[in-house]
Design an enzyme around this catalytic site. Sequence first.
Site, PDB file in Angstrom:
ATOM      1  N   LYS A   1    -115.679  11.204 -11.254  1.00 55.46           N
ATOM      2  CA  LYS A   1    -115.027  12.459 -11.676  1.00 55.46           C
ATOM      3  C   LYS A   1    -113.500  12.314 -11.654  1.00 55.46           C
ATOM      4  CE  LYS A   1    -116.726  15.107  -8.418  1.00 55.46           C
ATOM      5  NZ  LYS A   1    -117.559  14.150  -7.681  1.00 55.46           N
TER       6      LYS A   1
ATOM      7  N   ARG B   1    -118.038  23.360  -4.834  1.00 53.21           N
ATOM      8  CA  ARG B   1    -119.061  22.475  -4.264  1.00 53.21           C
ATOM      9  C   ARG B   1    -120.159  23.257  -3.566  1.00 53.21           C
ATOM     10  NH1 ARG B   1    -115.431  17.698  -3.606  1.00 53.21           N
ATOM     11  NH2 ARG B   1    -116.535  15.967  -2.666  1.00 53.21           N
TER      12      ARG B   1
ATOM     13  N   ARG C   1    -115.542   0.581  -3.291  1.00 51.83           N
ATOM     14  CA  ARG C   1    -114.409   1.204  -4.004  1.00 51.83           C
ATOM     15  C   ARG C   1    -113.082   0.946  -3.303  1.00 51.83           C
ATOM     16  NH1 ARG C   1    -114.538   7.574  -5.471  1.00 51.83           N
ATOM     17  NH2 ARG C   1    -114.549   7.866  -3.217  1.00 51.83           N
TER      18      ARG C   1
ATOM     19  N   ARG D   1    -110.939   4.411   1.057  1.00 47.45           N
ATOM     20  CA  ARG D   1    -110.886   5.767   1.611  1.00 47.45           C
ATOM     21  C   ARG D   1    -111.602   5.813   2.952  1.00 47.45           C
ATOM     22  NH1 ARG D   1    -112.408  10.338  -2.801  1.00 47.45           N
ATOM     23  NH2 ARG D   1    -113.592  11.059  -1.015  1.00 47.45           N
TER      24      ARG D   1
ATOM     25  N   ARG E   1    -122.069  12.562   2.861  1.00 49.28           N
ATOM     26  CA  ARG E   1    -121.528  13.185   1.643  1.00 49.28           C
ATOM     27  C   ARG E   1    -122.609  13.357   0.576  1.00 49.28           C
ATOM     28  NH1 ARG E   1    -117.265   8.889   0.605  1.00 49.28           N
ATOM     29  NH2 ARG E   1    -116.641   9.989  -1.266  1.00 49.28           N
TER      30      ARG E   1
END
Length: 250
Positions: free
Chosen positions: A43, A122, A161, A194, A205
Amino acid sequence: MSTQNKTNDAGGLAGAPADNSTLPKELRRAWRLVLLGAPGVGKGTQGELLSHRHGMCHISTGDLFRAAGSRAAGEKTPAMAEAMNYMHRGELVPDATVWALVREQSNSIRSRDGFLLDGFPRTLAQAELLKGFMEDEKLPLSAVVDYEMPHSEIIYRLSGRRICAKCKAVFHVTWRPSKVEGVCDECGGRLYRRDDDNPESIAIRLEAYQRSTSPLIEFYKKQGVLTPVDAVGSAEEVYARTIAALQARA
Ligand code: AMP
């Protein structure tokens, strides 16, 4: 792909000046978009591409929280300091704190260039708050883009990532490694992982997404604005699919 953010007059994150001249006529108008999808579907990358190329304000609640979190301890409100604890665990920040943060961006939401919300809403409560605000402002949502990706691919992406601290370009240790380890190909910035891209936080998550966010798919489907997009593939492929899906709605 440059993903440099700029701050607009309203204090929100804005794209580069719009070059809408290459767009089909029906897309040359302000879009008010929500980007939905589990963590890791891309996103943020799509938000950057869309805002850079079409000029709408990019409002990412995750980025706003991370920016607030990097302030000195004395500059953080108690609610913001508490929000950091939720974030580090991979849990959702309470709705009231999130809504206060989004309200600070209300000038960006009212912008005649349009906006895209990335990572918000969310929960159903957040979606209702946004709906009430948009109705009061007489600003209908153009579309809710729902990025779809298999679970296994999401876990693979999140665990490898790496993000540039300077321009926010996204890399992956095996799928899209940088030429020099730890250094951004785009701007030479430092690449980091992160805090919440660790296996425990990723599991929390994804569970939070399943429990709290996936009901929004039905919520927006009922409103006739849901626009599913396959998120597997390169950033440019997914971007092209997004534009095609928005075009089909116009
Ligand atoms: P993101 O960068 O969108 O993955 O967000 C990172 C983290 O920020 C999330 O795991 C949550 O802890 C927090 N966060 C961001 N947006 C929201 C939201 N709309 N509601 C609750 N928590 C959020």
